[in-house]
Scaffold this motif. Structure first.
Motif, PDB file in Angstrom:
ATOM      1  N   TRP A  49      -4.270   6.771  12.019  1.00 18.21           N
ATOM      2  CA  TRP A  49      -5.149   5.746  11.441  1.00 18.21           C
ATOM      3  C   TRP A  49      -4.435   4.399  11.314  1.00 18.21           C
ATOM      4  CZ3 TRP A  49      -6.521   9.773   7.213  1.00 18.21           C
ATOM      5  CH2 TRP A  49      -7.518  10.645   7.697  1.00 18.21           C
ATOM      6  N   THR A  50      -3.203   4.421  10.838  1.00 18.85           N
ATOM      7  CA  THR A  50      -2.480   3.160  10.661  1.00 18.85           C
ATOM      8  C   THR A  50      -2.128   2.535  12.009  1.00 18.85           C
ATOM      9  OG1 THR A  50      -0.402   4.395  10.379  1.00 18.85           O
ATOM     10  CG2 THR A  50      -1.582   3.742   8.383  1.00 18.85           C
ATOM     11  N   SER A  51      -1.956   3.364  13.027  1.00 14.35           N
ATOM     12  CA  SER A  51      -1.687   2.813  14.361  1.00 14.35           C
ATOM     13  C   SER A  51      -2.892   2.059  14.898  1.00 14.35           C
ATOM     14  CB  SER A  51      -1.288   3.931  15.337  1.00 14.35           C
ATOM     15  OG  SER A  51      -2.405   4.720  15.703  1.00 14.35           O
ATOM     16  N   ARG A  52      -4.079   2.367  14.344  1.00 10.12           N
ATOM     17  CA  ARG A  52      -5.309   1.695  14.761  1.00 10.12           C
ATOM     18  C   ARG A  52      -5.625   0.472  13.891  1.00 10.12           C
ATOM     19  NH1 ARG A  52      -9.463   6.861  15.298  1.00 10.12           N
ATOM     20  NH2 ARG A  52      -8.257   8.087  16.829  1.00 10.12           N
ATOM     21  N   GLY A  53      -4.758   0.186  12.931  1.00  6.14           N
ATOM     22  CA  GLY A  53      -4.949  -0.998  12.106  1.00  6.14           C
ATOM     23  C   GLY A  53      -5.354  -0.742  10.674  1.00  6.14           C
ATOM     24  N   GLU A  54      -5.619   0.521  10.320  1.00  5.76           N
ATOM     25  CA  GLU A  54      -5.919   0.827   8.920  1.00  5.76           C
ATOM     26  C   GLU A  54      -4.659   0.606   8.074  1.00  5.76           C
ATOM     27  OE1 GLU A  54      -8.596   1.749   7.301  1.00  5.76           O
ATOM     28  OE2 GLU A  54     -10.048   2.340   8.830  1.00  5.76           O
ATOM     29  N   VAL A  55      -4.880   0.321   6.798  1.00  6.42           N
ATOM     30  CA  VAL A  55      -3.780   0.075   5.871  1.00  6.42           C
ATOM     31  C   VAL A  55      -3.907   1.032   4.700  1.00  6.42           C
ATOM     32  CG1 VAL A  55      -2.674  -1.617   4.355  1.00  6.42           C
ATOM     33  CG2 VAL A  55      -3.697  -2.355   6.527  1.00  6.42           C
ATOM     34  N   VAL A  56      -2.800   1.655   4.310  1.00  2.00           N
ATOM     35  CA  VAL A  56      -2.818   2.517   3.131  1.00  2.00           C
ATOM     36  C   VAL A  56      -2.969   1.643   1.894  1.00  2.00           C
ATOM     37  CG1 VAL A  56      -1.514   4.167   1.738  1.00  2.00           C
ATOM     38  CG2 VAL A  56      -1.434   4.314   4.240  1.00  2.00           C
ATOM     39  N   LYS A  57      -4.036   1.875   1.134  1.00  2.00           N
ATOM     40  CA  LYS A  57      -4.334   1.082  -0.056  1.00  2.00           C
ATOM     41  C   LYS A  57      -4.141   1.869  -1.345  1.00  2.00           C
ATOM     42  CE  LYS A  57      -5.629  -2.947   1.607  1.00  2.00           C
ATOM     43  NZ  LYS A  57      -4.972  -4.206   1.183  1.00  2.00           N
ATOM     44  N   GLY A  58      -3.703   3.108  -1.230  1.00  2.00           N
ATOM     45  CA  GLY A  58      -3.480   3.906  -2.419  1.00  2.00           C
ATOM     46  C   GLY A  58      -3.548   5.376  -2.123  1.00  2.00           C
ATOM     47  N   HIS A  59      -3.687   6.155  -3.173  1.00  2.00           N
ATOM     48  CA  HIS A  59      -3.731   7.608  -3.065  1.00  2.00           C
ATOM     49  C   HIS A  59      -4.758   8.174  -4.036  1.00  2.00           C
ATOM     50  CE1 HIS A  59       0.187   6.803  -1.221  1.00  2.00           C
ATOM     51  NE2 HIS A  59       0.061   7.987  -0.635  1.00  2.00           N
ATOM     52  N   LYS A  60      -5.150   9.389  -3.780  1.00  5.65           N
ATOM     53  CA  LYS A  60      -6.031  10.111  -4.687  1.00  5.65           C
ATOM     54  C   LYS A  60      -5.372  11.422  -5.061  1.00  5.65           C
ATOM     55  CE  LYS A  60      -8.944  13.041  -3.381  1.00  5.65           C
ATOM     56  NZ  LYS A  60     -10.199  13.749  -3.030  1.00  5.65           N
ATOM     57  N   VAL A  61      -5.606  11.830  -6.295  1.00  4.98           N
ATOM     58  CA  VAL A  61      -5.253  13.168  -6.724  1.00  4.98           C
ATOM     59  C   VAL A  61      -6.550  13.958  -6.766  1.00  4.98           C
ATOM     60  CG1 VAL A  61      -4.257  14.599  -8.543  1.00  4.98           C
ATOM     61  CG2 VAL A  61      -3.319  12.320  -8.082  1.00  4.98           C
ATOM     62  N   GLY A  62      -6.574  15.075  -6.094  1.00  8.06           N
ATOM     63  CA  GLY A  62      -7.776  15.888  -6.067  1.00  8.06           C
ATOM     64  C   GLY A  62      -7.577  17.193  -6.806  1.00  8.06           C
ATOM     65  N   ARG A 114       3.195  -2.638 -10.684  1.00  8.17           N
ATOM     66  CA  ARG A 114       4.614  -2.459 -10.365  1.00  8.17           C
ATOM     67  C   ARG A 114       4.773  -1.230  -9.488  1.00  8.17           C
ATOM     68  NH1 ARG A 114       7.761  -3.050 -16.209  1.00  8.17           N
ATOM     69  NH2 ARG A 114       6.941  -5.116 -16.804  1.00  8.17           N
ATOM     70  N   PRO A 115       5.862  -1.149  -8.739  1.00  6.04           N
ATOM     71  CA  PRO A 115       6.100   0.058  -7.938  1.00  6.04           C
ATOM     72  C   PRO A 115       6.381   1.254  -8.838  1.00  6.04           C
ATOM     73  CG  PRO A 115       8.000  -1.410  -7.836  1.00  6.04           C
ATOM     74  CD  PRO A 115       6.919  -2.168  -8.537  1.00  6.04           C
ATOM     75  N   LEU A 116       6.020   2.432  -8.346  1.00  8.84           N
ATOM     76  CA  LEU A 116       6.241   3.668  -9.084  1.00  8.84           C
ATOM     77  C   LEU A 116       6.783   4.680  -8.093  1.00  8.84           C
ATOM     78  CD1 LEU A 116       5.860   4.712 -11.983  1.00  8.84           C
ATOM     79  CD2 LEU A 116       3.614   5.571 -11.289  1.00  8.84           C
ATOM     80  N   SER A 117       8.010   5.117  -8.311  1.00  9.17           N
ATOM     81  CA  SER A 117       8.681   5.974  -7.341  1.00  9.17           C
ATOM     82  C   SER A 117       9.336   7.156  -8.029  1.00  9.17           C
ATOM     83  CB  SER A 117       9.741   5.163  -6.582  1.00  9.17           C
ATOM     84  OG  SER A 117      10.418   5.968  -5.643  1.00  9.17           O
ATOM     85  N   ASP A 221       6.274   5.868  -1.754  1.00 12.26           N
ATOM     86  CA  ASP A 221       6.258   5.133  -3.014  1.00 12.26           C
ATOM     87  C   ASP A 221       4.854   4.617  -3.297  1.00 12.26           C
ATOM     88  OD1 ASP A 221       9.001   5.472  -3.291  1.00 12.26           O
ATOM     89  OD2 ASP A 221       9.460   3.589  -2.259  1.00 12.26           O
ATOM     90  N   LEU A 222       4.518   4.556  -4.578  1.00  9.65           N
ATOM     91  CA  LEU A 222       3.267   3.932  -4.994  1.00  9.65           C
ATOM     92  C   LEU A 222       3.565   2.457  -5.246  1.00  9.65           C
ATOM     93  CD1 LEU A 222       2.027   6.693  -7.469  1.00  9.65           C
ATOM     94  CD2 LEU A 222       1.746   6.547  -4.979  1.00  9.65           C
ATOM     95  N   GLU A 223       2.850   1.588  -4.580  1.00  6.97           N
ATOM     96  CA  GLU A 223       3.213   0.179  -4.528  1.00  6.97           C
ATOM     97  C   GLU A 223       2.280  -0.693  -5.365  1.00  6.97           C
ATOM     98  OE1 GLU A 223       3.212  -0.868  -0.430  1.00  6.97           O
ATOM     99  OE2 GLU A 223       4.691   0.647   0.130  1.00  6.97           O
ATOM    100  N   PRO A 224       2.750  -1.883  -5.773  1.00  8.50           N
ATOM    101  CA  PRO A 224       1.880  -2.814  -6.491  1.00  8.50           C
ATOM    102  C   PRO A 224       0.598  -3.097  -5.707  1.00  8.50           C
ATOM    103  CG  PRO A 224       4.145  -3.569  -6.558  1.00  8.50           C
ATOM    104  CD  PRO A 224       4.118  -2.408  -5.609  1.00  8.50           C
ATOM    105  N   GLY A 225      -0.505  -3.074  -6.397  1.00  6.34           N
ATOM    106  CA  GLY A 225      -1.794  -3.261  -5.741  1.00  6.34           C
ATOM    107  C   GLY A 225      -2.456  -1.974  -5.305  1.00  6.34           C
ATOM    108  N   HIS A 226      -1.686  -0.888  -5.242  1.00 10.21           N
ATOM    109  CA  HIS A 226      -2.274   0.378  -4.842  1.00 10.21           C
ATOM    110  C   HIS A 226      -3.277   0.871  -5.882  1.00 10.21           C
ATOM    111  CE1 HIS A 226       0.624   2.205  -1.606  1.00 10.21           C
ATOM    112  NE2 HIS A 226      -0.048   1.155  -1.186  1.00 10.21           N
TER     113      HIS A 226
END
Length: 262
Positions: A49-62, A114-117, A221-226
């Protein structure tokens, strides 16, 4: 699973997105597949997906609430990636034909400042990292036939991710108790469920801590803005064309998802 099998399963899931036709449960053809194998399949798809131009904007916990674990027949949380193309604007028609078997879940979304790692992240670390929270509706979807998923199936399928609608009222963590925040979910004007933040691992904040400590050792890492979705406050409900869902979360405000008509 060897590398060839991982890539083959990722390709099958990719074709399900393209054709709109779900595939048989992965565990049927790969009964020995592990949770680790499933995350490798998920990462293979994220790379595509990212190779096609998508950007990781966060994560979900399911699967972080007892209601969702019971509904889906699993016994542990999982996580998936939120890509830029998954986000939909509140009140704007969402194309229903982009999903296969959509369901909707009300959640309290974290937006990081803030970043969270991990590993070693504490609740205090998580609080410092959060910029604000928003009411959210997650559209979960499955590329597995009839939602017949094991934990391996849902993880491989990017934790059954589909889409996200975020509300527009940001609230500071200091202004709300996430554990006691209530939710009333309406479908087409009728109440279908009620819940509270405490249904999510005791507090949605615990899901954020779990996520950071789970993905950190994997180099994520969880990044600022995620955006982090911690899990549903209620069970999930099927979505049909023309549906309107509204989640009211008291002092957090509300969020509305509108699905287009055929």
């Amino acid at each position: 699973m060897d590398t060839h099998a991982v890539r083959d399963v990722a390709a099958q899931l990719g074709r399900a997105y393209e054709t709109g036709k779900p595939i048989a449960p992965i565990i049927e053809d790969h009964p020995g597949a592990t949770v680790t194998d499933a995350y490798r399949v998920q990462q293979e798809q994220v790379r595509e997906w990212t190779s096609r131009g998508e950007v990781v904007k966060g994560h979900k916990v399911g699967l972080s609430s007892a209601a969702m674990q019971e509904q889906m027949g699993v016994d542990q949380p999982d996580y998936g990636h939120l890509l830029s193309g998954m986000f939909h604007l509140e009140q704007q028609p969402i194309p229903g034909d982009r999903f296969l078997q959509p369901r909707i879940e009300p959640e309290i979304a974290f937006v990081l400042g803030r970043p969270l790692s991990g590993p070693g992240v504490t609740a205090a670390d998580a609080v410092r990292a959060v910029d604000f929270v928003l009411p959210a509706l997650e559209i979960v979807d499955s590329r597995i036939q009839d939602w017949k998923i094991s934990i391996v199936d849902t993880i491989a399928d990017n934790a059954s991710s589909g889409g996200v609608v975020l509300g527009s009222k940001p609230t500071a963590l200091s202004a709300v108790d996430l554990r006691t925040t209530g939710c009333t979910l309406h479908r087409n004007g009728s109440v279908v469920a009620t819940g509270a933040g405490g249904a999510v691992l005791g507090s949605p904040l615990n899901a954020l801590v779990w996520l950071a400590n789970t993905v950190g050792p994997l180099g994520i890492d969880l990044e600022p803005g995620h955006v982090v979705l911690p899990g549903s406050m209620t069970r999930a409900f099927p979505v049909s064309h023309g549906d309107t869902f509204v989640a009211n979360m008291g002092e957090l405000g509300s969020v509305t998802a509108v699905f287009d008509t055929p």
